[in-house]
Enzyme design. Structure first.
Site, PDB file in Angstrom:
ATOM      1  N   ASP A  62       0.191   6.824  13.868  1.00 30.84           N
ATOM      2  CA  ASP A  62      -0.636   6.087  12.923  1.00 30.84           C
ATOM      3  C   ASP A  62      -1.996   6.771  12.835  1.00 30.84           C
ATOM      4  OD1 ASP A  62      -0.868   3.278  11.437  1.00 30.84           O
ATOM      5  OD2 ASP A  62      -2.778   3.688  12.435  1.00 30.84           O
ATOM      6  N   LEU A  63      -2.444   7.055  11.605  1.00 28.96           N
ATOM      7  CA  LEU A  63      -3.696   7.779  11.410  1.00 28.96           C
ATOM      8  C   LEU A  63      -4.889   6.847  11.583  1.00 28.96           C
ATOM      9  CD1 LEU A  63      -2.805  10.006   8.326  1.00 28.96           C
ATOM     10  CD2 LEU A  63      -2.475  10.467  10.766  1.00 28.96           C
TER      11      LEU A  63
ATOM     12  N   ASP B 229      -0.012   5.326   5.995  1.00 27.00           N
ATOM     13  CA  ASP B 229      -0.449   6.410   6.882  1.00 27.00           C
ATOM     14  C   ASP B 229       0.350   6.418   8.178  1.00 27.00           C
ATOM     15  OD1 ASP B 229      -1.407   4.050   7.909  1.00 27.00           O
ATOM     16  OD2 ASP B 229      -3.402   4.810   8.390  1.00 27.00           O
TER      17      ASP B 229
END
Length: 732
Positions: free
Chosen positions: A603-604, A646
């Site tokens: 996960d960004l 994302d």
């Protein structure tokens, strides 16, 4: 008297007149001249005038204004007189300076009294720059007007319909071609709801597509569908639609480009229809089945605008029987059959009709026609209903084809052509079914078929090939005849494939399936192949007949659809569906080779800030770059997929022990943390990773993903930009 005249006359009558006047005159920054209205001589000029015209002041005084005014002297004189008589006090001229430079000027000239003499007091403004600017503006406006005219001409001369639909689904602009295509006046088309143009059978599907496009669930459409003209007729159109925006990025609606593909679709459907009939003939389908398919095909091709019925003469040509019929012609068909049973002269005249379409109304007016045959049919309907006799190759009467316009309209030229083709095909079908004129039937089918056909002897040597086969394969007839079909082998099939094929042919009499063949130029083609064994009365194989249909385009389309279904549109990474399949493969391999693998949930961190600050287009580019960086880090047999937004998930396989993946986890964090430049903008983000292991953490695929997700959230809670194993979260 003008304001300036009054001002100077008043000033002249006051004390210290000349001192006041000339102090104003000399010190002004505006170009000023005092001119004799009769001779045009400059009586006086100020410093600004000397500087503007480029002459010494003592030289300028005494010159004639005609010496630098570009108008002819007589016209200059006339303008002075107008100013003197106060008919006019505002002029625009071109003045030539001492250096021969031409300037555009505005001259405000008014008569005043100096002493006892009337002179012209003139103020000159340089408007050269303004004139140039006006010229440039005129040029720009002219160019814009030309572009608008050109755009409209392009729109109106386009061979496709171009239109705009607002957010409510109503047409707000359309070109001339669209009005012609739908037979509406342009002013009536504007303001019409777009879906009202779609055929009723597809209207709700069209509405759903349009709402999806407006609602941004899909970005564009490219589809083929049926539309309705104002007169009720229908046609096939190919629609390409996309959302369009104003210069500030606000969505305004949809832009559509619609091409009339009715003729192409009509030809395709006719070819497909005839191909199906030919295939059924090759497969020796029952006559009644083929005739019903023919009726259904004609109805479908014409959107049920045409109804058909096929009546057959029996072998002895003594009665009519029903072959197949549209439901709308059921009563008429049965009435004709019943009448022919009870009225032999009526039957005989039907058999003697010429081989061409004949209006029912013309038959009804014949002296031999029985009234009861058409009692069930309205009088007006007989004007748009035809009977076409069907004859064999040997001119034997085989039956009647009845064609009726269900909308009581005349047949179009292409519908008439289809009727002619159908009559020939019906004759061929009946001939084959009754074994009448088999040689002629085979020759016609072989010659006119759009599919490639070859005939071999029992040993497999090609003895005949039709033009379609020669054209599609690229070989000359001399290069085909006398050779074995193995010259077409592509090399893409194992020997077992051909073994099973021939086993089916020898045991069942035929084989049908997909095959890859190679043309003469070396290119590969996907084909649907049907091979049938032709046997004699003793059951011995006399020939093999192979029917080839090119399906290369269909295979390419299937491949493209498969890729779209399994890959993320933005990054081209595997999507959730393909990742799930790879995950199950990884489980099977881990069980087989007793290895480990890791599911890494990525996960960004900070991605939402990028989207909020710079917009979704920058965010999308960032996601693409992140996907490329991670892809370069993992091994070829491993997987990185995008789940959405994302969030990514990686599959690290063939691990000898779980800790072996830590090095790649660190590299993933490092590469994501490096600056990402998009459109000159430096972007900084990080990532939080959660890791689960098979079989350490679980043996279930869905639990592996959930555990990795949970570990990722634990990594975020610890400050982000790190990774966390699921088995560590259980002790937290």
């Amino acid at each position: 008297m003008s304001l300036f005249s009054t001002f100077f006359d008043t000033l002249f009558l006051s004390d210290n007149t000349y001192n006041a006047l000339y102090r104003f005159f000399d010190d002004s920054s505006s170009v000023m001249l005092l001119i004799d209205p009769h001779s045009g001589e400059i009586i006086n000029a100020n410093k600004a005038a000397a500087q503007f015209y480029g002459y010494p002041l003592d030289h300028l005084v005494g010159m004639s204004v005609a010496s630098f005014n570009t108008l002819p002297p007589n016209e200059v004189h006339q303008e002075r007189q107008r100013a003197l008589m106060e008919e006019r006090n505002y002029f625009t001229f071109q003045h030539k300076l001492a250096n021969n430079e031409i300037k555009d000027v505005e001259v405000y000239s008014t008569p005043i009294t100096l002493g006892k003499k009337r002179v012209l007091f003139s103020i000159i403004h340089d408007i050269t720059m303004r004139k140039e600017t006006e010229k440039q503006l005129d040029a720009v406006n002219e160019n814009l007007a030309k572009q608008e005219i050109l755009f409209k001409q392009i729109m109106d001369t386009s061979s496709v319909a171009i239109f705009l639909v607002n957010l409510e689904g109503y047409i707000i602009h359309a070109n001339r071609r669209m009005a012609e295509m739908f037979l509406y006046p342009l002013e009536e088309l504007i303001g019409k709801e777009y879906v009202e143009l779609i055929h009723p059978s597809e209207k709700e599907i069209g509405r759903t597509k349009m709402l999806s496009l407006l609602g941004s669930s899909i970005s564009s459409v490219d589809l083929e569908r049926i539309y309705c003209r104002k007169d009720g007729t229908s046609f096939w159109g190919n629609l390409e639609g996309k959302r369009f925006y104003d210069d500030k990025g606000r969505e305004l609606g949809l832009v559509g480009v619609l091409a009339d593909i009715d003729e192409r679709k009509y030809i395709q459907e006719c070819e497909q229809h005839h191909k199906q009939i030919l295939q059924m003939m090759v497969n020796t389908s029952p006559l009644s089945t083929i005739l019903h398919v023919m009726i259904g095909g004609i109805e479908s091709i014409h959107y049920r605008r045409i109804g058909c019925s096929i009546l057959l003469f029996d072998e002895t040509i003594t009665k009519l029987t029903l072959g197949a019929t549209s439901k709308e012609l059921q009563d008429l068909s049965m009435a004709l059959i019943k009448t022919s049973q009870n009225n032999t002269p009526f039957l005989n005249h039907l058999m003697q009709l010429q081989s061409e379409p004949i209006l029912l109304s013309d038959i009804k007016n014949q002296h031999w026609c029985a009234d009861e045959a058409f009692q069930c049919f309205l009088s007006d309907a007989t004007q748009t209903c035809w009977i076409n006799p069907i004859f064999s190759a040997l001119k034997k009467p085989l039956g009647l084809l009845i064609i009726c316009s269900l909308q009581q309209q005349n047949l179009t030229p292409r519908e008439i052509k289809l009727v002619e083709d159908e009559v020939q095909f019906i004759a061929l079908v009946i001939d084959k079914s009754t074994s009448d004129s088999k040689v002629q039937l085979a020759a016609n089918v072989f010659t006119h078929a759009k599919e490639g056909i070859i005939i071999t002897d029992p040993q497999g040597t090609i003895i005949e090939a039709n033009e379609a086969f020669i054209r599609n394969s690229g070989f000359e007839a001399s290069e085909i005849i006398g050779h074995n079909p193995r010259i077409l082998k592509s090399g893409r099939h194992e020997n077992s494939f051909y073994t099973q094929m021939w086993h089916s042919i020898f045991t069942k009499g035929n084989w049908q399936g997909e095959i890859w063949n190679r043309r003469k130029d070396g290119s590969l083609t996907a084909e649907m192949l049907n091979i049938s064994a032709v046997k004699d009365s003793e059951g011995e194989v006399q020939h093999f007949v192979a029917l080839f249909t090119d399906i290369s385009t269909i295979k390419e389309h299937e491949k493209a659809l498969e890729h779209l279904a399994q890959h993320d549109v933005l990054t081209s990474l595997p999507n959730r569906i393909l990742f799930w399949d790879r995950l199950h493969q990884a489980i099977a391999e881990a069980q087989r080779y007793h290895t480990y693998f890791a599911v890494v949930y990525i996960d960004l961190d900070g991605f939402k800030g990028v989207n909020d600050t710079y917009g979704h287009s920058i965010g999308d580019e960032l996601l693409i770059i992140v996907a490329e960086r991670i892809t370069k880090l993992i091994r070829q047999n491993e997987t990185i997929a995008r789940l959405g937004g994302d969030e990514f998930v990686a599959l690290l396989t063939h691990l000898k022990e779980p800790k072996e993946c830590e090095a790649i986890l660190v590299r993933i964090l490092e590469t994501i943390q490096e600056v990402i430049v998009v459109n000159g903008i430096d972007l900084y983000i990080s990532a939080s990773l959660g890791v689960s292991f098979y079989p350490c953490d679980t043996l279930e695929a869905d639990e592996l993903i959930l555990q990795a997700d949970k570990a990722m959230y634990s990594a975020k809670q610890l400050g982000k930009n790190n990774y966390k194993f699921f088995n560590e979260t259980k002790t937290d």
